[in-house]
Scaffold this active site. Structure first.
Site, mmCIF file in Angstrom:
data_model
loop_
_atom_site.group_PDB
_atom_site.id
_atom_site.type_symbol
_atom_site.label_atom_id
_atom_site.label_comp_id
_atom_site.label_asym_id
_atom_site.label_seq_id
_atom_site.Cartn_x
_atom_site.Cartn_y
_atom_site.Cartn_z
ATOM 1 N N ARG A 219 53.950 79.800 11.752
ATOM 2 C CA ARG A 219 53.006 79.186 10.831
ATOM 3 C C ARG A 219 53.482 79.434 9.408
ATOM 4 O O ARG A 219 53.918 80.543 9.065
ATOM 5 C CB ARG A 219 51.589 79.750 11.021
ATOM 6 C CG ARG A 219 50.910 79.336 12.325
ATOM 7 C CD ARG A 219 50.577 77.857 12.340
ATOM 8 N NE ARG A 219 49.795 77.445 13.495
ATOM 9 C CZ ARG A 219 50.317 76.993 14.641
ATOM 10 N NH1 ARG A 219 51.637 76.917 14.781
ATOM 11 N NH2 ARG A 219 49.533 76.629 15.634
ATOM 12 N N HIS A 266 57.185 70.500 11.321
ATOM 13 C CA HIS A 266 56.296 71.119 12.307
ATOM 14 C C HIS A 266 56.348 70.362 13.634
ATOM 15 O O HIS A 266 55.335 69.905 14.158
ATOM 16 C CB HIS A 266 54.871 71.179 11.769
ATOM 17 C CG HIS A 266 54.021 72.229 12.454
ATOM 18 N ND1 HIS A 266 52.941 72.832 11.859
ATOM 19 C CD2 HIS A 266 54.096 72.787 13.698
ATOM 20 C CE1 HIS A 266 52.388 73.697 12.684
ATOM 21 N NE2 HIS A 266 53.081 73.687 13.821
#
Length: 303
Positions: A219, A266
């Site tokens: 993250r 991502h």
């Protein structure tokens, strides 16, 4: 007694089939008019990369929430007392690790430089490093971190694991400062929590040796963007980032143009096979719940 299960789409309903005879499946994504009987839901299969908004308050009988993502940060603070939260560990781990390994190899073997030379139609021979003897420090000893380690060890890398809780073969986070100076590659594969937010800051990066590679496949907020930018712009560190903070990374952000940084949007777990794996996990969890068996991937509690 009939168990009511809520799933986010018709596709999800079709892919968890067949379900036990005493299971009723409702389809609702959390937007629009909810179907009749939604208040009877005991088992919620949440949509991928969604949050709890609009769902939990109309499910007073909820007992289990099954996520399709490994990350739980959007859910964990909103889960009602007595409700079991399960994540999607195992659904995206191998594919996410695969992308991390791709990025590491690309930097080790100078693929960004060779792509520039290819675009210019220049045959430029140059030597590169290899992984033999490289020291890999993995933050996170779970599914993703394990796959990264096993893949790189095939090529001769040596792995040290760090996790939030120390155990056999795994160092605790408190030991991290002493391990950083020996790390050629720092791979971030931790969940985002209050403890890990901003963990990889300027001090951590400064402790890495020159030319080390920082990989964030977890993250974005775990690593401090300004600190990463400073070290990579200076040419001291290299980075492969599948996640950033902020995300999406603004088009004018200087990190885009740093030569020794590779950025992907991502997409670590975004392979064609994730839905098959995710819905198979959900189906198995429903069967376990109906049979009164222990659920897997339970977050923060035992069941």
């Amino acid at each position: 007694m009939v168990l009511t299960v809520c799933v986010p789409s018709d596709s999800a309903r079709d892919q968890i089939a067949p379900v036990p005879d005493d299971v009723r499946v409702l389809v609702w994504s959390g937007t629009g008019e909810p179907p009749d009987g939604i208040e009877e839901t005991e088992f919620l299969l949440a949509g991928y990369m969604t949050g709890p908004e609009g769902l939990l308050e109309i499910m007073p009988k909820l007992k289990v929430i099954q996520l399709l993502s490994a990350g739980v940060e959007r859910w964990v603070s909103d889960v009602p007392d007595g409700v079991i939260l399960c994540n999607g560990r195992g659904v995206h781990g191998r594919a996410t690790a695969e992308l991390a390994v791709t990025g590491i190899l690309a930097l080790i073997r100078k693929l960004p430089t060779f792509l520039v030379e290819q675009a210019a139609r220049r045959w430029t021979e140059m030597h590169s490093e290899d992984l033999d003897g490289k020291r890999l420090l993995v933050l996170g000893a779970g599914d993703i971190g394990g796959y990264i380690a096993r893949a790189l060890e095939v090529f001769g890398a040596e792995t040290t694991f760090v996790a939030r809780t120390a155990r056999d073969g795994v160092h605790g986070i408190g030991e991290l400062p002493g391990l950083l100076p020996d790390a050629d590659i720092l791979a971030i594969a931790l969940p985002l929590t209050d403890e890990t937010r901003g963990l990889v800051d300027a001090d951590v990066l400064a402790a890495l040796p020159d030319n080390a590679i920082v990989v964030n496949i977890a993250r974005g907020p775990i690593a401090v963007t300004d600190a990463l930018l400073a070290e990579t712009q200076a040419g001291r560190l290299r980075a492969f980032l599948d996640v950033t903070e902020p995300e999406p990374l603004p088009t004018d952000h200087p990190l885009w143009s740093v030569p020794n940084v590779i950025i992907t949007p991502h997409v670590g777990g975004g392979t064609d096979g994730w839905q098959r794996r995710g819905y198979r996990l959900a189906s198995e969890q429903i069967e376990r719940y109906v049979a009164g068996e222990r659920l897997i991937n339970v977050v923060g509690q035992t069941y």
